[in-house]
Write a protein that holds these residues in place. Structure first.
Motif, short mmCIF file in Angstrom:
data_model
loop_
_atom_site.label_atom_id
_atom_site.label_comp_id
_atom_site.label_asym_id
_atom_site.label_seq_id
_atom_site.Cartn_x
_atom_site.Cartn_y
_atom_site.Cartn_z
N ARG A 159 8.59 4.45 -0.59
CA ARG A 159 7.53 5.44 -0.39
C ARG A 159 6.58 5.57 -1.60
NH1 ARG A 159 6.37 9.70 3.30
NH2 ARG A 159 4.27 10.28 2.69
N PRO A 160 7.08 5.57 -2.84
CA PRO A 160 6.15 5.67 -3.98
C PRO A 160 5.14 4.52 -4.04
CG PRO A 160 8.37 6.20 -4.69
CD PRO A 160 8.48 5.69 -3.28
N LEU A 162 4.06 2.79 -1.32
CA LEU A 162 3.12 3.06 -0.23
C LEU A 162 2.09 4.09 -0.67
CD1 LEU A 162 5.65 3.23 2.74
CD2 LEU A 162 4.00 1.40 2.32
N ASP A 163 2.55 5.19 -1.30
CA ASP A 163 1.64 6.24 -1.76
C ASP A 163 0.65 5.70 -2.80
OD1 ASP A 163 2.93 8.03 -0.10
OD2 ASP A 163 4.13 8.92 -1.71
N ARG A 164 1.15 4.94 -3.72
CA ARG A 164 0.30 4.38 -4.80
C ARG A 164 -0.81 3.50 -4.23
NH1 ARG A 164 2.48 0.78 -9.90
NH2 ARG A 164 0.45 0.05 -10.56
N GLY A 166 -1.99 3.66 -1.11
CA GLY A 166 -2.70 4.29 0.00
C GLY A 166 -2.32 3.72 1.36
N LYS A 168 0.66 3.46 4.74
CA LYS A 168 1.70 4.16 5.51
C LYS A 168 2.47 3.13 6.31
CE LYS A 168 -1.24 5.08 9.49
NZ LYS A 168 -1.67 6.05 10.48
N ARG A 189 -3.37 0.78 6.11
CA ARG A 189 -4.04 1.69 5.18
C ARG A 189 -4.05 3.09 5.78
NH1 ARG A 189 -7.35 -3.05 4.92
NH2 ARG A 189 -7.53 -3.82 2.79
N ARG A 190 -3.91 4.08 4.93
CA ARG A 190 -4.05 5.46 5.38
C ARG A 190 -5.51 5.74 5.63
NH1 ARG A 190 -0.04 8.18 0.98
NH2 ARG A 190 1.89 7.48 1.97
#
Length: 195
Positions: A159-160, A162-164, A166, A168, A189-190
């Motif tokens: 998850r970190p 994916l967040d970094r 952008g 999902k 991409r989000r």
């Protein structure tokens, strides 16, 4: 049993014994997993990049889905697999390179609609996973999708990361009809927030 399947199995075993960290599987992916990996790819939507195609199990599934061979870019690090892929898929573009280097190159073709990854992300460093995803999304359209399978219980991209980046991830499905059983994830991409 199909002779090509038997030959692929022995080629895969040979490559695994020579470099287990690079191959990270003892047998090629099965047909059920190949169908699950490629079921959402729409023929004619654009080029498809395949990372770590190995003996071409997912490549064959893409062709069965109707993706033209000329729209395939196969990125493979194993030299023996590169030769095999060039023989089997002469109209596809086959690159002998490490997938983490993708971000260092200008696009090889029109932006891809999808990336299909057979890479063993769970056995790679987080830095390498970031480089692979960054490079893959650099070569894809904004609405492109990255498909990754795993033998683990959850998405192989933490998850970190994916967040970094952008991104999902969501589960496409699981198959018990693969050795070992596998899950497939779609990574996108989000959506950008508008203020």
């Amino acid at each position: 049993m199909d002779t090509a399947v038997v030959l692929d199995f022995f080629e895969f075993i040979r490559a695994f014994v020579a470099n287990p960290r690079q191959v990270s599987a003892v047998a090629p992916s099965g047909q059920t997993l190949a169908r699950l990996m490629t079921q959402e790819i729409v023929p004619g939507a654009g080029p498809v990049i395949e990372l770590g195609p190995g003996t071409g199990t997912f490549t064959k599934a893409l062709l069965r889905r109707g993706v033209p061979e000329r729209d395939l870019l196969l990125v493979e690090y194993g030299s023996d697999f590169v030769r095999l892929l060039q023989e089997r898929f002469p109209r596809a573009r086959v690159l002998w390179m490490d997938a983490r280097q993708l971000s260092q190159y200008e696009p090889f073709m029109a932006p891809a609609a999808a990336v299909v990854s057979g890479l063993p992300l769970l056995s790679m460093s987080l830095r390498k996973v970031i480089a692979i995803l960054d490079g893959a999304f650099r070569h894809m359209r904004d609405d492109g999708t990255f498909y990754q399978f795993t033998y683990g219980p959850r998405c192989p991209v933490p998850r970190p990361i994916l967040d970094r980046l952008g991104l999902k991830a969501s589960l496409v499905g699981r198959t018990a009809f693969n050795i070992p059983p596998a899950s497939v994830y779609r990574i996108r991409r989000r959506p950008r927030r508008s203020f």
